[in-house]
Write a protein that holds these residues in place. Structure first.
Motif, PDB file in Angstrom:
ATOM      1  N   ARG A 355     -17.301 -43.246  10.565  1.00 11.08           N
ATOM      2  CA  ARG A 355     -18.595 -44.166  10.675  1.00 11.08           C
ATOM      3  C   ARG A 355     -19.653 -43.400  11.453  1.00 11.08           C
ATOM      4  NH1 ARG A 355     -17.074 -49.944  12.769  1.00 11.08           N
ATOM      5  NH2 ARG A 355     -16.557 -48.608  14.476  1.00 11.08           N
ATOM      6  N   SER A 357     -22.472 -42.718  10.571  1.00  5.72           N
ATOM      7  CA  SER A 357     -23.800 -43.305  10.505  1.00  5.72           C
ATOM      8  C   SER A 357     -24.279 -44.180  11.650  1.00  5.72           C
ATOM      9  CB  SER A 357     -24.151 -44.032   9.085  1.00  5.72           C
ATOM     10  OG  SER A 357     -23.125 -45.020   9.239  1.00  5.72           O
ATOM     11  N   SER A 358     -23.201 -44.714  12.185  1.00  4.31           N
ATOM     12  CA  SER A 358     -23.669 -45.415  13.494  1.00  4.31           C
ATOM     13  C   SER A 358     -23.900 -44.679  14.744  1.00  4.31           C
ATOM     14  CB  SER A 358     -22.762 -46.544  13.714  1.00  4.31           C
ATOM     15  OG  SER A 358     -21.188 -45.939  13.967  1.00  4.31           O
ATOM     16  N   ARG A 360     -21.663 -42.610  16.201  1.00  2.00           N
ATOM     17  CA  ARG A 360     -20.487 -42.380  17.085  1.00  2.00           C
ATOM     18  C   ARG A 360     -19.777 -41.299  16.374  1.00  2.00           C
ATOM     19  NH1 ARG A 360     -18.762 -48.487  17.438  1.00  2.00           N
ATOM     20  NH2 ARG A 360     -20.312 -49.254  18.496  1.00  2.00           N
TER      21      ARG A 360
ATOM     22  N   ASP B 359     -23.067 -47.096   2.945  1.00  2.36           N
ATOM     23  CA  ASP B 359     -22.306 -46.470   4.096  1.00  2.36           C
ATOM     24  C   ASP B 359     -22.860 -46.514   5.699  1.00  2.36           C
ATOM     25  OD1 ASP B 359     -20.253 -44.971   2.633  1.00  2.36           O
ATOM     26  OD2 ASP B 359     -21.889 -43.591   2.255  1.00  2.36           O
ATOM     27  N   PHE B 360     -23.840 -47.554   5.423  1.00  2.06           N
ATOM     28  CA  PHE B 360     -24.740 -47.955   6.788  1.00  2.06           C
ATOM     29  C   PHE B 360     -23.686 -49.178   7.049  1.00  2.06           C
ATOM     30  CE2 PHE B 360     -29.170 -46.707   6.615  1.00  2.06           C
ATOM     31  CZ  PHE B 360     -28.908 -45.427   7.169  1.00  2.06           C
ATOM     32  N   PRO B 361     -23.531 -49.543   8.572  1.00  2.00           N
ATOM     33  CA  PRO B 361     -22.958 -50.897   8.848  1.00  2.00           C
ATOM     34  C   PRO B 361     -23.781 -51.936   8.618  1.00  2.00           C
ATOM     35  CG  PRO B 361     -23.890 -49.542  10.821  1.00  2.00           C
ATOM     36  CD  PRO B 361     -23.813 -48.666   9.588  1.00  2.00           C
ATOM     37  N   TRP B 363     -25.508 -54.122  10.221  1.00  2.00           N
ATOM     38  CA  TRP B 363     -26.481 -54.439  11.018  1.00  2.00           C
ATOM     39  C   TRP B 363     -27.485 -53.456  10.589  1.00  2.00           C
ATOM     40  CZ3 TRP B 363     -28.672 -50.762  14.363  1.00  2.00           C
ATOM     41  CH2 TRP B 363     -27.867 -49.687  14.652  1.00  2.00           C
ATOM     42  N   GLU B 364     -27.335 -52.083  10.161  1.00  2.00           N
ATOM     43  CA  GLU B 364     -28.407 -51.265   9.829  1.00  2.00           C
ATOM     44  C   GLU B 364     -28.742 -51.682   8.423  1.00  2.00           C
ATOM     45  OE1 GLU B 364     -28.031 -47.171  12.081  1.00  2.00           O
ATOM     46  OE2 GLU B 364     -26.715 -47.143  10.269  1.00  2.00           O
ATOM     47  N   ARG B 384     -31.033 -51.933  18.750  1.00  2.00           N
ATOM     48  CA  ARG B 384     -30.074 -51.959  18.144  1.00  2.00           C
ATOM     49  C   ARG B 384     -29.337 -53.465  18.561  1.00  2.00           C
ATOM     50  NH1 ARG B 384     -27.107 -47.448  17.366  1.00  2.00           N
ATOM     51  NH2 ARG B 384     -25.322 -47.916  18.725  1.00  2.00           N
ATOM     52  N   ARG B 388     -28.174 -56.232  15.873  1.00  2.00           N
ATOM     53  CA  ARG B 388     -26.758 -56.661  15.739  1.00  2.00           C
ATOM     54  C   ARG B 388     -26.720 -58.227  15.846  1.00  2.00           C
ATOM     55  NH1 ARG B 388     -24.928 -51.940  18.397  1.00  2.00           N
ATOM     56  NH2 ARG B 388     -23.679 -50.710  17.435  1.00  2.00           N
ATOM     57  N   SER B 408     -19.008 -51.097   7.418  1.00  2.00           N
ATOM     58  CA  SER B 408     -19.795 -50.705   6.644  1.00  2.00           C
ATOM     59  C   SER B 408     -19.876 -51.685   5.350  1.00  2.00           C
ATOM     60  CB  SER B 408     -19.392 -49.095   6.078  1.00  2.00           C
ATOM     61  OG  SER B 408     -18.338 -49.568   5.143  1.00  2.00           O
TER      62      SER B 408
END
Lengths: 361, 514
Positions: A355, A357-358, A360, B359-361, B363-364, B384, B388, B408
């Protein structure tokens, strides 16, 4: 269809442990190659460690190699995050080095507090320009950056040569030395550790890594870069000017590469040499092994820095050719790539979904 | 578990698939013990939601995948195909959803492709004559010399059917064959299929549309989550029963909708013109208005200017000519975010390529299209924590099933992905909502949810545009209808003023009174 969400703990384990295992695997394969070519891998690896880690001098040498590799790796990463493949880091680096070398050698009667920043700024501007050109070409004409950055590398080499050989009447360059003139003391990057060659380029590099991490993962600009990089369709939908992002990402990429050149010119050598150093290409490997994460690029650059610093010792102590280090570097890239590919195999992926992209590791 | 039928035994089976199991790497069980029997001379529908395992089952039957378990009999004989060619030799023919034809070839060349034999010289005239005869025999009205690319989609599909027949198929498999057809073309297809059946042919008709089951099939087998849940004689079942079998619970089939109360105009497009390459006009619209409290449905066959219309109305693409007014502001050449600022929300046609960054979570993904205003961002920084928090609230409110806002978007099912997009677009409380193919690829439960959201948005006074290639969906939701054909509005009605047939004619480019 649904894969279980990975807990952040085994994700960290895999993202940290994975590359370490990959490096160990690469060293093991390297040992086999050395055995086949009739050398003692143990002696060689002991020499490698001696030359890169085992003394104050060795460690500083590693760090000296590491500084431009961090900046180059960051340059690769920022472009890559926007889905651009910058092969022109070397060209951007030498343009930055040339600019820093010239401004640094110029007797402007300025104090260090002004002269050094001015020289760094010149390097950033020259590298940034050299990066922004292929960025703009890609954005507005569709010309692929892989082609144009390679072309601009050659243009950069020739520009440096021409400047040093032909423009001696106007600029502080030395045709005899094949370099710019010696930089004024007011433009030199201060030495960090007395009695060594370790200059403050490494600090600039680490600061840039933290800054780039912040920009990519905390700012709206970074979000836009990553959106463009992952999905052009979504970027258009979100009203993101992808053309602007292409140019900006390449400009930043070139800027970081230019600073790498400045570190060599103003820190290590005190002048910019016409001969390109080659860091720009190792930087691609640094970026990839660090999975284009600004903070992960620091250890990645350290690894490649240590391999470079230890190479001469390997050659002298174990009689292993210096090229074997290049082989090792290649093996590390292959092993890390193999690890990343294994991550995509469904059964193994269950263990962790990266992950990055976040923000981390 | 196949239901025994009173007439069983009288008619021999054309296809018998028993206890078929297929697992894919990664542990996905696509078929989990499916039993599926088709009698000779019947039209047998295979019904199931997207992802139920229909395509996998047919790919196994056609020799594309090998089953992990189970056996297949064709005409009573046990078979084991290792390639589609062997399936063709055994008398099976497949008509794919996306035609496997070559546009530059003539009809004859396409039909004989793959069965030309080993001869070096091709007798085109002889082949064309035989193709023509075959076409006449089954009432498939096709010119053997026509270039395939010049033919309408419905006719191209006949060429696929013709090819299967030419190859000697006695069992024809049609995979979602009506997806790209106008209602008239669908009727024509039904006619062809009935004639084939009456000549003794066997037809397997794959679909997820209940309306088609009643219209064409003799029997229907329903599968759900890789398992057979029942086989019924069409005449003895009801759409409600089939829907329940397909989904596994009771389903509201009709969209519960009161008439809208149109208010003031929220968005106007005037004299819009979009040209593509070679100065071809892709979109030419004199006037289009979206009014508050009204759902405008856009009908039309795919590729008639829908993409361009939506891109222009959402600001993604700027028209070559014309003017777009949103909330009284001229936004013709503005950035999509300016459209958003003036109250537009847009559920895009493609979740994976437009609506989300997979591929973004989550919240993004909430941030997508919201990077221009508080509370999502402030001073160039992404908020952020706040984003969220908003995402978690939206997930709760819109029933997005995911463990937390940090997973994701890729890990979500299609329905949950769509809910996330709807949640994001609704949270701005827009004045105008563009809903493009809002239920594509969703299961019945998710479709219900999406339709309810759209109608509620209208009831709260929003101007809504619904664009879908499923005519039923447009008819179910809309107050007013327009028909797009070759980039122009060729019809503008209140819903109910015109029949499906008339709409179908307009969608095919013919005037309603012809």
């Amino acid at each position: 269809m649904s894969s279980p969400p990975a807990t952040s703990r085994n994700m960290i384990v895999l993202n940290v442990l994975g590359p370490i295992l990959a490096v160990l695997a690469a060293l093991a394969v390297g040992a086999v190659i050395m055995l086949i070519s009739g050398h003692d891998p143990i002696t060689a690896y002991v020499a490698l460690v001696d030359g890169s880690l085992n003394s104050k001098r060795a460690i500083t040498e590693t760090l000296i190699y590491t500084a431009p590799l961090i900046l180059g790796g960051l340059a690769f990463a920022i472009a890559y995050r926007a889905s651009l493949f910058n092969i022109g880091i070397e060209g951007q680096l030498v343009m930055g080095g040339l600019a820093a070398g010239i401004v640094g050698a110029w007797d402007l009667g300025l104090p260090t507090a002004l002269h050094l920043p001015l020289a760094l700024l010149a390097a950033a501007a020259a590298g940034g320009l050299w990066g922004a050109i292929p960025g703009a070409l890609r954005a507005f004409t569709g010309a692929h950056e892989v082609i144009t950055t390679i072309m601009l590398n050659y243009l950069a080499y020739r520009t440096v040569n021409y400047t040093i050989q032909k423009l001696g009447d106007w600029l502080p360059v030395d045709n005899q030395f094949q370099a710019t003139n010696r930089a004024m003391d007011t433009a030199r990057l201060p030495i960090v550790l007395d009695g060594t060659r370790l200059h403050s380029g490494i600090l600039i590099a680490i600061a840039c890594a933290i800054l780039l991490w912040y920009v990519l993962f905390r700012t709206v600009f970074g979000y836009k870069v990553r959106t463009v990089g992952l999905s052009l369709g979504a970027a258009q939908y979100a009203g993101i000017s992808w053309r602007g992002v292409f140019v900006a990402a390449m400009l930043l990429s070139g800027l970081l590469a230019g600073l790498a050149g400045a570190g060599e010119a103003l820190g290590l050598h005190g002048r910019h040499f016409a001969n390109p150093p080659g860091y720009g290409f190792t930087a691609i490997a640094v970026g990839l092994v660090g999975r284009n994460h600004p903070l992960a690029i620091i250890p990645s650059a350290l690894l490649f820095g240590a391999l470079s610093a230890g190479a001469p010792a390997m050659q002298s102590d174990a009689d292993v050719s210096k090229e074997i280090v290049l082989v090792l570097q290649g093996l590390v890239i292959l092993a890390v790539a193999a690890f990343a590919a294994a991550n995509r195999i469904p059964g193994l992926r269950k263990l962790a979904t990266p992950r990055m992209s976040s923000g981390r590791i | 578990m196949s239901t025994p039928l009173p007439t069983s035994g009288a008619v021999p089976y054309a296809v018998q698939m028993h206890d078929i199991v297929k697992r894919f790497p990664g542990g996905v069980v696509a078929n989990d013990g499916i039993t599926f029997d088709v009698r000779q001379g019947e039209i047998h529908a295979l019904l199931g939601e997207n992802g139920a395992g229909k395509s996998t089952l047919m790919n196994i039957l056609f020799g594309i995948h090998a089953p992990d378990q189970g056996d297949i009999r064709i005409g009573g004989r046990l078979v084991e195909f290792s390639s589609p060619r062997e399936a063709v030799e055994a008398g099976l023919g497949m008509v794919h959803q996306h035609f496997m034809l070559i546009p530059r070839f003539t009809v004859t060349e396409n039909v004989i492709l793959g069965s030309e034999g080993n001869t070096t010289m091709l007798d085109r005239e002889d082949a064309a004559r035989r193709v023509g005869e075959l076409a006449r025999q089954y009432g498939l009205d096709v010119d053997p010399h026509a270039r395939l690319g010049d033919l309408p989609v419905g006719t191209q599909q006949r060429v696929e059917i013709l090819r299967a027949l030419y190859q000697g198929s006695r069992v024809l498999i049609l995979d979602e064959p009506t997806a790209l057809l106008t209602p008239q073309e669908v009727e024509d297809l039904y006619g062809v299929l009935r004639r084939l059946r009456d000549d003794g042919g066997t037809i397997i008709f794959i679909t997820h549309k209940l309306r088609e089951i009643a219209a064409i099939s003799d029997r229907v087998t329903v599968i759900r989550q890789g398992k057979t849940v029942g086989t019924r004689i069409t005449a003895e079942t009801t759409p409600a029963e089939l829907a329940e079998l397909m989904v596994g619970r009771e389903v509201v089939l009709r969209v519960d909708r009161k008439a809208g109360t149109p208010g003031e105009t929220a968005l106007t497009a005037e004299n819009i013109r979009v040209t593509g390459h070679h100065v071809r006009t892709l979109l030419q619209i004199d006037r289009l208005e979206l009014r508050r409290g009204e759902i405008l449905g856009v009908c039309g066959v795919e590729g008639n200017g829908q993409t361009e219309l939506i891109e222009v109305l959402s600001g993604i693409r700027h028209p070559d000519e014309g003017r777009i007014t949103l909330a009284g502001q001229d936004v013709t050449r503005a950035n999509p975010n300016v459209f958003r600022h003036h109250g537009l929300s847009y559920i895009p046609e493609d979740r994976h390529r437009r609506g989300l960054v997979l591929d973004f979570p989550l919240w993004e993904n909430t941030l997508l299209g919201n990077t221009w205003h508080e509370p999502f961002v402030s001073g160039g920084r992404v908020n952020r924590g706040r984003t969220r928090q908003i995402t978690a609230q939206l997930m709760d409110e819109f029933d997005v099933r995911a463990p937390n806002p940090d997973v994701s978007a890729r890990t979500l099912s299609g329905g949950n992905q769509q809910k996330l997009i709807i949640a994001r677009e609704m949270q701005r409380e827009p004045d105008v909502l563009l809903a493009v193919q809002p239920t594509r690829g969703l299961d019945v439960g998710a479709i219900e949810f999406v339709h309810r959201q759209i109608i509620e948005a209208r009831d709260r006074g929003k101007a809504v545009l619904v664009l879908s290639f499923e005519l039923d969906e447009v008819l179910d939701l809309s107050d007013r209808l327009i028909v797009l054909y070759r980039g122009q509005i060729v019809g503008d009605f209140m819903n109910g003023e015109v029949s499906r047939t008339e709409l179908g004619l307009l969608m095919g480019g013919r005037a309603a009174n012809e």
